[in-house]
Design an enzyme around this catalytic site. Structure first.
Site, PDB file in Angstrom:
ATOM      1  N   ASP A  86       0.852  -1.185   0.000  1.00 43.86           N
ATOM      2  CA  ASP A  86       0.000   0.000   0.000  1.00 43.86           C
ATOM      3  C   ASP A  86       0.889   1.236   0.000  1.00 43.86           C
ATOM      4  OD1 ASP A  86      -1.907   1.982   0.374  1.00 43.86           O
ATOM      5  OD2 ASP A  86      -3.033   0.852   1.860  1.00 43.86           O
TER       6      ASP A  86
ATOM      7  N   ARG B 121      -0.297   4.433  -0.592  1.00 48.44           N
ATOM      8  CA  ARG B 121      -1.107   5.646  -0.513  1.00 48.44           C
ATOM      9  C   ARG B 121      -0.572   6.621   0.533  1.00 48.44           C
ATOM     10  NH1 ARG B 121      -6.926   2.847  -0.119  1.00 48.44           N
ATOM     11  NH2 ARG B 121      -5.649   1.418   1.122  1.00 48.44           N
TER      12      ARG B 121
END
Length: 204
Positions: free
Chosen positions: A126, A128
């Site tokens: 991830d 983000r």
């Protein structure tokens, strides 16, 4: 992260008439929007969702993930509450971009799970970045939020940025045979608060 407010407009949707606010990152020009409904700057906790862009789920009705289902549920929930915000972040594929997401899907078609696929492409599970959220919330005068998410990393990231997350609101929708393994992987490997059996939250 430095981000500039650009403009606002009305956005009629099947769920209600939202205000859409546009923002742009200074460093790379990336554009993000916030949908708001009602008086969000009163100081009372605001129902909120930070939703990362998912072209396949949000726009093309893909059933490989739960993104489109979650976006629709968030819009509906905010409309029913009469007050809330949805931060729509341009971070396709948990930050790896659309074309790499297609490559990751190809690896998943060959048997990899969503985490393994990202890692085989040389990415973290991830990527983000939620630092863009805090200045957007501040611009709208939002001090405290009730965050619609199943992701503990998202809660911790926002808290670490100084966002006062007073409550986590579960948003488990859209489970189906095409995303069952994906959701179970998010629960097992990424720690998401998700049911892991077929009978919960089956999409109609």
């Amino acid at each position: 992260m430095p981000i500039d407010y650009v403009a606002s407009c009305k956005l009629p949707t099947p769920f209600g008439i939202f205000d859409m606010h546009g923002f742009q990152e200074r460093e790379n020009g990336k554009e993000h929007v916030v949908l708001s409904l009602g008086d969000v700057g009163s100081g009372e906790p605001v129902l909120a969702r930070t939703h990362s862009e998912c072209l396949t789920g949000d726009t093309l009705f893909s059933m490989r993930c739960d993104c489109g289902f979650q976006l629709e549920e968030a819009l509906r929930s905010v409309a029913e509450a009469g007050r809330g915000v949805i931060l729509y972040l341009r971070q396709e594929g948990r930050g790896i971009g659309l074309l790499n997401k297609i490559r990751a899907y190809d690896l998943q078609d060959q048997g990899a799970d969503t985490v393994e696929a990202n890692e085989r492409l040389g990415f973290a599970a991830d990527l983000r970045d939620y630092s863009i959220c805090a200045p957007m919330l501040r611009h709208l005068g939002i001090q405290r939020i009730r965050l619609m998410t199943n992701n503990p990393r998202k809660v911790n990231a926002l808290k670490n940025l100084g966002v006062d997350v007073v409550e986590r609101v579960s948003i488990q929708v859209g489970r189906n045979p095409h995303n069952e393994h994906y959701l179970n992987t998010k629960a097992g490997k990424l720690g998401h608060w998700l049911a892991t059996h077929q009978d919960d939250d089956i999409a109609e």
